[in-house]
Design an enzyme around this catalytic site. Structure first.
Site, PDB file in Angstrom:
ATOM      1  N   SER A   1     -27.347 -16.015  24.667  1.00 23.12           N
ATOM      2  CA  SER A   1     -26.204 -15.448  25.387  1.00 23.12           C
ATOM      3  C   SER A   1     -24.923 -15.506  24.560  1.00 23.12           C
ATOM      4  O   SER A   1     -24.020 -14.688  24.754  1.00 23.12           O
ATOM      5  CB  SER A   1     -25.983 -16.188  26.705  1.00 23.12           C
ATOM      6  OG  SER A   1     -27.054 -15.947  27.565  1.00 23.12           O
TER       7      SER A   1
ATOM      8  N   THR B   1     -21.457 -16.861  27.979  1.00 22.90           N
ATOM      9  CA  THR B   1     -21.012 -15.481  28.251  1.00 22.90           C
ATOM     10  C   THR B   1     -19.517 -15.413  28.560  1.00 22.90           C
ATOM     11  O   THR B   1     -18.788 -14.662  27.895  1.00 22.90           O
ATOM     12  CB  THR B   1     -21.863 -14.853  29.379  1.00 22.90           C
ATOM     13  OG1 THR B   1     -23.240 -15.018  29.052  1.00 22.90           O
ATOM     14  CG2 THR B   1     -21.537 -13.384  29.561  1.00 22.90           C
TER      15      THR B   1
ATOM     16  N   HIS C   1     -35.472 -18.680  33.095  1.00 21.02           N
ATOM     17  CA  HIS C   1     -35.940 -19.818  32.296  1.00 21.02           C
ATOM     18  C   HIS C   1     -36.887 -20.712  33.106  1.00 21.02           C
ATOM     19  O   HIS C   1     -37.737 -21.378  32.543  1.00 21.02           O
ATOM     20  CB  HIS C   1     -34.759 -20.653  31.801  1.00 21.02           C
ATOM     21  CG  HIS C   1     -33.996 -19.998  30.680  1.00 21.02           C
ATOM     22  ND1 HIS C   1     -34.553 -19.801  29.437  1.00 21.02           N
ATOM     23  CD2 HIS C   1     -32.742 -19.504  30.606  1.00 21.02           C
ATOM     24  CE1 HIS C   1     -33.654 -19.207  28.654  1.00 21.02           C
ATOM     25  NE2 HIS C   1     -32.553 -19.016  29.343  1.00 21.02           N
TER      26      HIS C   1
ATOM     27  N   ASP D   1     -26.924  -9.276  28.750  1.00 20.56           N
ATOM     28  CA  ASP D   1     -26.868  -9.746  27.372  1.00 20.56           C
ATOM     29  C   ASP D   1     -28.252  -9.733  26.716  1.00 20.56           C
ATOM     30  O   ASP D   1     -28.396  -9.572  25.521  1.00 20.56           O
ATOM     31  CB  ASP D   1     -26.214 -11.140  27.284  1.00 20.56           C
ATOM     32  CG  ASP D   1     -26.766 -12.119  28.312  1.00 20.56           C
ATOM     33  OD1 ASP D   1     -27.637 -11.738  29.125  1.00 20.56           O
ATOM     34  OD2 ASP D   1     -26.315 -13.284  28.302  1.00 20.56           O
ATOM     35  N   HIS D   2     -29.274  -9.904  27.567  1.00 23.03           N
ATOM     36  CA  HIS D   2     -30.666  -9.922  27.092  1.00 23.03           C
ATOM     37  C   HIS D   2     -31.537 -10.029  28.318  1.00 23.03           C
ATOM     38  O   HIS D   2     -31.042 -10.249  29.430  1.00 23.03           O
ATOM     39  CB  HIS D   2     -30.922 -11.128  26.177  1.00 23.03           C
ATOM     40  CG  HIS D   2     -30.509 -12.431  26.811  1.00 23.03           C
ATOM     41  ND1 HIS D   2     -31.231 -13.020  27.820  1.00 23.03           N
ATOM     42  CD2 HIS D   2     -29.405 -13.203  26.637  1.00 23.03           C
ATOM     43  CE1 HIS D   2     -30.613 -14.111  28.219  1.00 23.03           C
ATOM     44  NE2 HIS D   2     -29.482 -14.242  27.524  1.00 23.03           N
TER      45      HIS D   2
HETATM   46 ZN   LIG Z   1     -30.779 -17.919  28.813  1.00 21.70          ZN
END
Ligand SMILES: [Zn+2]
Length: 597
Positions: free
Chosen positions: A329, A382, A496, A534-535
């Site tokens: 991030s 972030t 996660h 961001d991903h």
């Molecule tokens: Zn992460």
């Protein structure tokens, strides 16, 4: 009233717990032809399977384990493959299986074979005296009216759905089984045809009337098949893949969830969308870890649409970091915020560790007011990319110090405790969210929590959308242009943890913040809203679900981020500039390009 309510919810909670418990308890996983595994017995046992099947032949007074007579080998006998390993497991307290059946599919003459089984098994009192272990005789069995004459540890697999036994023989039945192929040729992909479904469902209902565990043999062997049979009420799931099946069924209750929160859809009026008109304000919303599957799951759980899915200007960004194929991030936030790809872990600094001006700072110099909102701690990677310049995201104190020196006018997020000793108060008036509206201070900070911000599951409620409204109102009240970054941070954290419910509830909640931004854009007419990620996190996928009950079954390939492209949605003047496929750092130049028009 409160107490009553509390008691009610406690009751519901325990009912729920009991339901999940009883649901999980009910399913036995059956290792079909277990002796064909590379490691017979132990593979099934170690994966917690509670039913193990072996074909058995009486040959020269020995009990041989093999598929056919021709495949019999010198070593493959009942004691070597099953009784000795099971004895060892019990003697040494290996494993914690509370229920185990050894299903012996008799291929030779039933009476003599069963008598031999009894004489051999009797040598293992640790097995025969264990009330949780059943030796279940399947295949060629003695007459059912003689079941009652066999020892306690001998049970039978009843395979005749038309015949009823006398109560004392019935007591010896461990389960009721029938062949799946008699009712369907389904291969375990997609769904059963409607006709097959009816047939299979009705035979299960007949089988379950006996009040014994019900099993199909000859079933397809896939995730879809296991789930389908569980949902149909089959009690014993047949598999040749003990490890995969046990892992799938073990996680099913967590992976498949009914989603409770909702995003009330706002339909944009599109009067300013894709127009070549002046842009005053930018609202950038970043869903941390919010890939296409996360959006799909939230959409499907939210009656098939979100405010986000109303939008028309859509693109994809590539997320690779300067030093890593798969970004974190920090690097992704920095790329978006500064226009420069940097190394993983870097916050607002380039690959050489040099500070790079971020978009909030660039726009501040142009007379903008700027703000940052997150459901993470405010020093999270972030949000930090929009005010801090440090070489590593773990430098929390330095990042916190950067916030006290930053040019931001507004921030909201978690992590108040990080700032206890800092000079934050010199810069920002710290207020509860509901007092932001009436403040006359020029710089305001809101802390949602001392440490981490609670999740939606843990009762965060509408905090993110309310903060978005408060931030927009605060930044827009003196008619200066503004830049606001809003992060839905916990889509990533639940990724996660491979937590379907967390991912979907957070993504739906993120949409409620998007809704407020889009509403403001329609009202204000000079605001560009950009929504991206961001991903992606966890390689999340939506394998099944139910629109009507808001149920999503997720699946995962990793506990980490993935390198897949993530979507960009835009709304407002020049939103079409954000279509196409490009690198994440190009968002920076695209924003500045349209702002300067
Ligand atoms: Zn992460």
């Amino acid at each position: 009233m409160f107490l009553l309510k509390k008691t009610f919810f406690t009751l519901i909670f325990f009912l729920h717990l009991f339901y999940s418990f009883s649901q999980n308890k009910k399913v036995l996983i059956h290792s079909h032809n277990d002796y064909l595994q590379d490691v017979p017995f132990w593979t099934a046992y170690a994966n917690g399977l509670n039913s193990i099947e072996a074909d058995i032949f009486l040959v020269n007074d020995t009990l041989k384990i093999a598929h056919t007579k021709e495949e019999i080998t010198a070593n493959n006998n009942l004691e070597v493959l099953y009784l000795n390993p099971l004895k060892d497991a019990l003697k040494n307290n290996i494993g914690s299986i509370d229920q185990l059946q050894l299903l012996l599919d008799v291929k030779s003459e039933p009476i003599s074979t069963l008598n031999k089984i009894i004489s051999v098994v009797e040598k293992y009192p640790i097995i025969t005296h264990n009330k949780n272990i059943k030796i279940v005789i399947s295949g060629r069995r003695p007459e059912s009216n003689s079941y009652k004459n066999y020892p306690d540890y001998i049970w039978f697999d009843h395979q005749d759905l038309d015949t009823k036994l006398s109560p004392e023989n019935w007591k010896k039945v461990a389960m009721v089984s029938t062949s799946f192929n008699d009712f369907s040729v389904w291969g375990g992909k997609g769904r059963l045809t409607h006709d097959d479904y009816k047939r299979v469902d009705s035979i299960i209902k007949i089988g379950k009337k006996f009040k014994k565990p019900f099993r199909f043999w000859g079933t397809p062997d896939s995730k879809t098949a296991w789930r389908t049979f569980i949902d149909l009420g089959v009690d014993v799931i047949n598999t040749d893949q003990p490890n995969k099946c046990s892992s799938y069924i073990g996680k099913l209750a967590k992976n498949r969830k009914t989603i409770q929160n909702k995003s009330e859809i706002y339909k944009p009026n599109f009067s300013i969308d894709q127009r070549r008109k002046k842009i005053e304000n930018i609202i950038l919303l970043i869903g941390d870890g919010n890939g296409l599957s996360q959006i799909s799951a939230a959409t499907l759980a939210n009656n098939g649409e979100l405010t986000l899915t109303q939008l028309k200007s859509i693109g994809f960004i590539k997320t690779q970091a300067a030093d890593d194929f798969t970004t974190d991030s920090a690097a992704a936030g920095t790329a978006i915020a500064t226009g420069i790809k940097t190394n993983n872990r870097a916050i607002g600094t380039d690959v050489n560790g040099k500070a790079i001006k971020n978009i909030a700072e660039v726009l501040f110099d142009k007379g903008y007011k700027t703000g940052v909102i997150t459901t993470d701690e405010i020093t999270g990677a972030t949000p930090a990319a929009f005010y801090a310049h440090q070489t590593d995201r773990s430098m929390v104190d330095e990042i916190a110090n950067d916030l006290t020196k930053s040019k931001l006018h507004f921030f909201a997020g978690g992590g108040a405790s990080i700032f206890e000793e800092s000079s934050l108060l010199n810069k920002f008036k710290l207020l509860p969210l509901n007092e932001v509206k009436s403040t006359t201070s020029s710089r305001v900070g809101v802390f949602f929590s001392e440490h981490e911000v609670p999740s939606i599951i843990d009762g965060r409620k509408n905090l993110l959308s309310e903060a978005t409204v408060a931030g927009i109102n605060f930044l827009s009240k003196d008619k200066k242009p503004f830049f606001l970054m809003v992060e839905g941070a916990q889509i990533d954290s639940f990724g996660h943890h491979n937590n379907t419910e967390g991912i979907v509830t957070e993504t739906i909640d993120f949409d409620t913040a998007i809704t407020e931004a889009i509403k403001f854009a329609d009202y204000n007419k000079e605001t560009l809203v950009i929504i991206t990620a961001d991903h992606e996190t966890s390689g999340f996928s939506v394998s099944s679900g139910d629109i009507d009950t808001h149920t999503i079954e997720g699946d995962f390939i990793t506990y980490d981020h993935t390198a897949t492209m993530v979507p960009v949605f835009a709304y407002g003047p020049y939103s079409q500039e954000f279509q196409g496929v490009y690198e994440n750092n190009e968002l920076f130049s695209k924003i500045l390009k349209v702002v300067n028009k």
